[in-house]
Each structure stands twice: as C-alpha cells, then as structure tokens.
Design an enzyme around this catalytic site. Structure first.
Site, short mmCIF file in Angstrom:
data_model
loop_
_atom_site.label_atom_id
_atom_site.label_comp_id
_atom_site.label_asym_id
_atom_site.label_seq_id
_atom_site.Cartn_x
_atom_site.Cartn_y
_atom_site.Cartn_z
N GLY A 75 -65.42 25.47 40.97
CA GLY A 75 -66.24 26.35 40.02
C GLY A 75 -67.82 26.06 39.82
O GLY A 75 -68.48 26.61 39.49
N ILE A 118 -61.08 27.79 43.31
CA ILE A 118 -60.06 27.98 44.40
C ILE A 118 -59.01 27.16 43.85
O ILE A 118 -57.92 27.57 43.64
CB ILE A 118 -60.27 27.55 45.67
CG1 ILE A 118 -61.65 28.47 46.18
CG2 ILE A 118 -59.32 27.80 46.57
CD1 ILE A 118 -62.56 27.61 47.34
N TYR A 161 -67.31 32.46 44.98
CA TYR A 161 -66.22 31.10 44.63
C TYR A 161 -66.37 29.96 45.54
O TYR A 161 -67.43 29.98 46.32
CB TYR A 161 -64.80 31.90 44.96
CG TYR A 161 -64.69 32.05 46.58
CD1 TYR A 161 -64.06 30.99 47.39
CD2 TYR A 161 -64.79 33.05 47.30
CE1 TYR A 161 -63.79 30.85 48.66
CE2 TYR A 161 -64.56 33.42 48.62
CZ TYR A 161 -63.91 32.26 49.24
OH TYR A 161 -64.04 32.31 50.51
N CYS A 162 -66.03 28.93 44.83
CA CYS A 162 -66.22 27.66 45.32
C CYS A 162 -64.82 26.64 45.18
O CYS A 162 -63.95 27.42 44.62
CB CYS A 162 -67.49 26.93 44.99
SG CYS A 162 -67.69 26.65 43.14
N THR A 163 -65.00 25.46 45.36
CA THR A 163 -63.73 24.71 45.30
C THR A 163 -63.15 24.41 43.74
O THR A 163 -62.06 24.81 43.40
CB THR A 163 -63.86 23.21 45.56
OG1 THR A 163 -64.41 23.24 47.14
CG2 THR A 163 -62.66 22.27 45.62
#
Length: 304
Positions: free
Chosen positions: A178, A203, A174-176
């Site tokens: 996508g 997220i 996951y990241c901020t």
C-alpha cells in the site's frame, strides 16, 4: 514460528535520526531482524521475530501517538526470512524524487479489499500496477497495466507519457503493501487526475482477506525477503530467487538450459562474467555442504 511484520506510516518524524538508535536497541534486545526505513516523512519496513518480540515492538509503537493507526500486516514462517537487522535513515521511505508529494496532505481514495473486485471490474476504470517489472513477473491482478519500470522513480515519467487526466477519468492502483500507492496517488492528484483509488493494505491485505475462490489475483505476490513470493492466505509461494541477478525464478525458468541453481537464470546467464559464475558456484557448493551437515549457511541470505 516466526512472525513477519510489514508496516508503514506517513507521519512527520522530526526526530527520525534519534529514533534510529532507539529502534536498533529495541530490535537487537528482542532478536528482531529485517529492515526499517526512517525519514522525516515516516517509517516503512518489514521485520521478523518470535511472537513476544514482535509484541514488544508493537507495544513500543503504541506508546507513541504518532504511530497509532500504523498500516500493519502479519504473516508467519517456520524460519526467519532475514539474517540481519538494518535501521536505515533515508530522504524518503519510498523513493519517488518529486518535491511536494505528501500523502499526509493529499492522497487518493482508499478501497478496502472486499470492495476491490467491484471497482476493478468497472469498465471505466484504468487499473495500474505501481510495482516494478520483476515483481509483476510472478503475479498481478487480471487486466492490470504493467508500467514496466525498473524502479519507482520512473513512475512519474510513465504517468506523463501514457496517461491523460482528460481521458482517463478513473484510476485504480495497487502495490505490495500500500505504501507506493499512497505516494503514487498523491502524485497523480497533483497532476490533475480527479478520481484516483488505491487498494488499502495492498496485495498482501487482499491475499490475507479475500478467499481464493473469489479472488481476481493471479500468481504470487513478490516480497522482499527469503520467501520471494506469497500466495493466498500469505503462505509461501513456489518461486525462488536467482543469485546472479536477484530476479524471481519460475518453475518454467528452471527448465531452461540457462538456469543453474544458485548461479544464473535465463534473464542473466548470458551477461554474467565467468568469474562471477565461478564465485556463485563456490557459494552454492558451500550452501549444499552446510545443508548436508544440517547447518545454515549465512551466505544464503537473499536480502540484506
């Protein structure tokens, strides 16, 4: 009220250089501020403006079929979180520096926010946070591995040194928003990992979608604007930003004798020169003076 629009899409843009001027004119006409990155591989950025302004930008995107299905998220703020507009030309919209990695050709399995909790609670799943260390500092998913990178270009070295496709059969990332995971998953598939999953919309989409009582997220999500971090419902979080080193500052950090508002924090107090501290103290004095006059000091901008 200002609308903050975070957007990206990997798509072939052979005319990305020409798009720079078009988007610059459009954003300036509508008083939109923030940053958009353009490259041959697509578009990425976060901008802010009034409702009508952001609607005008979205209408422009809708007219070009290449931008249909743009990954797009909105949040709101009483003040504009940017002071400038920048439309930048780049080699990559998210820099990995690995030739041949192309999310339009090969990408991991997208996981919707409502299905994410079930996936990451699978004991066979290795959960990786693809963000940088300073972002992870203020919030992360329970049980996630922090690769402790300073920039995304270090991610391939982390994969090669810490993970093995023969041993790690299920990878979730996951990241901020996508975008980093699209490249990260494409890269890991090229390295022989077979089951690679990533959180669709990142997220931000999870915090927007999943009620706090059902959430496995802890803390705030770091964002690259003056809000510093956002919490569930995408409301502004409780963190500040150190002007000395640009790292997020927690409430605990502010209790440290090494914290000086607008100047330094525990992470940088010992490393800043006296000259820089004096400059920052003068800057902070000007900010406070402007505030006392109910004015906005342009130097308060935390990001370009």
């Amino acid at each position: 009220m200002f609308i903050i629009a975070a957007l990206y899409k990997f798509v072939k843009l052979t005319d990305y250089q020409a798009l720079q001027l078009i988007l610059k004119d459009l954003c300036e006409q509508n008083q939109i501020k923030g940053t958009l990155l353009l490259a041959e591989e697509g578009i990425n950025g976060t901008v802010a403006g009034k409702r009508a302004a952001i609607d005008a930008l979205n209408a422009w995107f809708e007219k070009d079929e290449r931008f249909h299905n743009l990954e797009y998220k909105e949040s709101t703020s009483e003040r504009c979180p940017f002071y400038r507009l920048k439309i930048k030309l780049k080699k990559e919209i998210v820099t990995l520096r690995v030739p041949g990695v192309d999310p339009t050709q090969k990408v991991g399995t997208y996981v919707e926010p409502q299905d994410w909790n079930r996936l990451i609670q699978d004991p066979e799943v290795i959960l990786i946070d693809t963000r940088n260390d300073y972002e992870v500092k203020i919030g992360a998913f329970q049980g996630a591995i922090n690769p402790q990178t300073d920039c995304f270009t270090e991610f391939p070295d982390v994969v090669r040194s810490q993970f093995d496709p023969k041993k790690h059969k299920k990878i979730a990332m996951y990241c901020t928003g996508g975008i980093r995971c699209e490249k990260a998953s494409s890269y890991m598939l090229s390295e022989g990992f077979e089951n690679v999953y990533h959180l669709k919309g990142g997220i931000l989409k999870y915090l927007e979608t999943i009620p706090s009582e059902e959430s496995l997220w802890q803390g705030d999500c770091f964002v690259f604007d003056q809000r510093v971090g956002v919490a569930h419902g995408l409301i502004q979080g409780q963190h500040d930003l150190c002007h000395g080193c640009r790292m997020p500052v927690t409430a605990r950090d502010k209790q440290s004798p090494n914290y000086e508002q607008g100047v330094s924090c525990p992470a940088c107090a010992a490393d800043l020169s006296l000259e820089k501290k004096q400059r920052l103290r003068e800057r902070q004095r000007q900010i406070e003076l402007a505030a006392s006059r109910n004015q906005q000091h342009i130097g308060v901008s935390r990001y370009p």
